[in-house]
Scaffold this active site. Structure first.
Site, mmCIF file in Angstrom:
data_model
loop_
_atom_site.group_PDB
_atom_site.id
_atom_site.type_symbol
_atom_site.label_atom_id
_atom_site.label_comp_id
_atom_site.label_asym_id
_atom_site.label_seq_id
_atom_site.Cartn_x
_atom_site.Cartn_y
_atom_site.Cartn_z
ATOM 1 C CD GLN A 74 -3.239 -4.113 6.927
ATOM 2 O OE1 GLN A 74 -3.275 -3.057 6.312
ATOM 3 N NE2 GLN A 74 -3.735 -5.222 6.429
ATOM 4 C CG ASP B 140 -9.168 0.497 5.683
ATOM 5 O OD1 ASP B 140 -8.877 0.021 4.573
ATOM 6 O OD2 ASP B 140 -8.464 0.393 6.699
ATOM 7 C CE LYS C 149 -3.781 -2.306 2.467
ATOM 8 N NZ LYS C 149 -4.465 -2.521 3.748
HETATM 9 N N1 GUN Z 1 -6.811 -6.406 6.520
HETATM 10 C C1 GUN Z 1 -7.170 -7.102 5.417
HETATM 11 N N2 GUN Z 1 -7.680 -6.280 4.488
HETATM 12 C C2 GUN Z 1 -7.642 -5.029 5.007
HETATM 13 C C3 GUN Z 1 -8.028 -3.749 4.512
HETATM 14 O O1 GUN Z 1 -8.532 -3.577 3.394
HETATM 15 N N3 GUN Z 1 -7.802 -2.705 5.371
HETATM 16 C C4 GUN Z 1 -7.263 -2.860 6.602
HETATM 17 N N4 GUN Z 1 -7.111 -1.780 7.352
HETATM 18 N N5 GUN Z 1 -6.910 -4.042 7.084
HETATM 19 C C5 GUN Z 1 -7.090 -5.109 6.283
#
Ligand code: GUN
Length: 296
Positions: free
Chosen positions: A98, A121, A54
């Site tokens: 996350q 998110d 990311k």
């Molecule tokens: N863990 C797995 N997918 C995601 C996501 O799209 N965002 C976040 N913050 N954590 C995740």
């Protein structure tokens, strides 16, 4: 029938190129670059990999990021205090905590402590609620990315039977909301299957579009679907493979080889949905910087 491949890597690159141009325009108008603050609690290796993907992708389009590493022993109170500081920091546009979190922390509480105007998110109840009533919102990135893939490949959703396997807050549930709403990307008849569904094949066999986000390698096999189905495989599972350098390989939730003979379209793993999730996160971060969803 041999399926056509839905190339998420290619569509994500096109999306990123567009975002890069939009970021350049935004900055050339005298604004600072968008800034995404990432929080990692603990050291889960898969989380570290996702965060690297990311933050690299953000750098590639001109979005600045910072990653804060916090200990997995951190208390809920201290974490919320940390989030509060970022909520009130005007130099931060987007916040990403996350997931998953260490088991002593409630993801509901932590997500709710994020300012919904910075919730890139799309997990905050404010944003999920607005999604459910068709109001402008930060859409969760994986389902939003899947809708972009449908748009790119002109795969029609309207009036189709879309079956979503998995009812998580991150993918399955918002996906089902988006598909079923009466807007330009929705209008599908939508079924959600989950671990309590008695006979999953009864539902998957009737799917025109099958979206699988269950986290179970090999869950969906060719005999469970009808000819011509569109398969979207959201699973990213690490399975042991000694022939690879890392000792594992990534597979989805679907039996790709078997389904290729039956599906009209199919996403590969990796290179399908994953890159689109990252592209949508960048799109949301730019929307946050521009205050497009929640103007002051
Ligand atoms: N863990 C797995 N997918 C995601 C996501 O799209 N965002 C976040 N913050 N954590 C995740």
């Amino acid at each position: 029938m041999t399926s056509q491949i839905i190339d998420g890597k290619k569509v994500a690159k096109l999306t990123r190129d567009q975002i890069r141009e939009d970021v350049e325009n935004w900055v050339s108008q005298g604004n600072r670059a968008p800034f995404l603050q990432v929080l990692q609690i603990g050291t889960d290796p898969a989380s570290s990999t996702y965060i690297r993907a990311k933050t690299r992708a953000c750098a590639d389009v001109g979005i600045e990021t910072g990653t804060k590493h916090l200990p997995d022993t951190m208390s809920a109170k201290d974490l919320k205090h940390e989030i509060h500081k970022i909520n009130t920091d005007d130099s931060v546009d987007g916040i990403l905590v996350q997931l998953p979190l260490p088991s002593h922390l409630s993801s509901h509480d932590v997500i709710e402590s994020i300012d919904y105007r910075k919730d890139v998110d799309g997990f905050h109840p404010m944003n999920v609620g607005r999604l459910a009533v068709d109001q402008p919102t930060f859409k969760s990135c994986t389902p939003a990315g899947i809708l972009e893939l449908f748009k790119h490949y002109s795969i029609q959703v309207k009036s189709k039977h879309a079956v979503v396997v998995g009812a998580s807050n991150i993918v399955g549930s918002p996906m089902a909301i988006m598909l079923s709403r009466e807007n330009s990307s929705g209008k599908a008849t939508t079924t959600i299957c989950h671990k309590y569904t008695k006979d999953i094949t009864r539902h998957t066999i009737d799917a025109d579009i099958l979206i699988v986000a269950a986290g179970q390698p090999g869950l969906i096999k060719a005999e469970m679907v009808k000819e011509g189905v569109v398969i979207i495989d959201v699973g990213i599972n690490r399975v042991a493979d000694e022939t690879t350098e890392k000792g594992y390989k990534l597979v989805g939730d679907c039996d790709f080889e078997g389904l290729r003979e039956k599906a009209s379209w199919i996403t590969p793993v990796p290179g399908g949905v994953g890159p689109m999730t990252v592209a949508m996160l960048m799109k949301n971060t730019l929307l946050a910087a521009k205050k497009s969803i929640y103007p002051d």
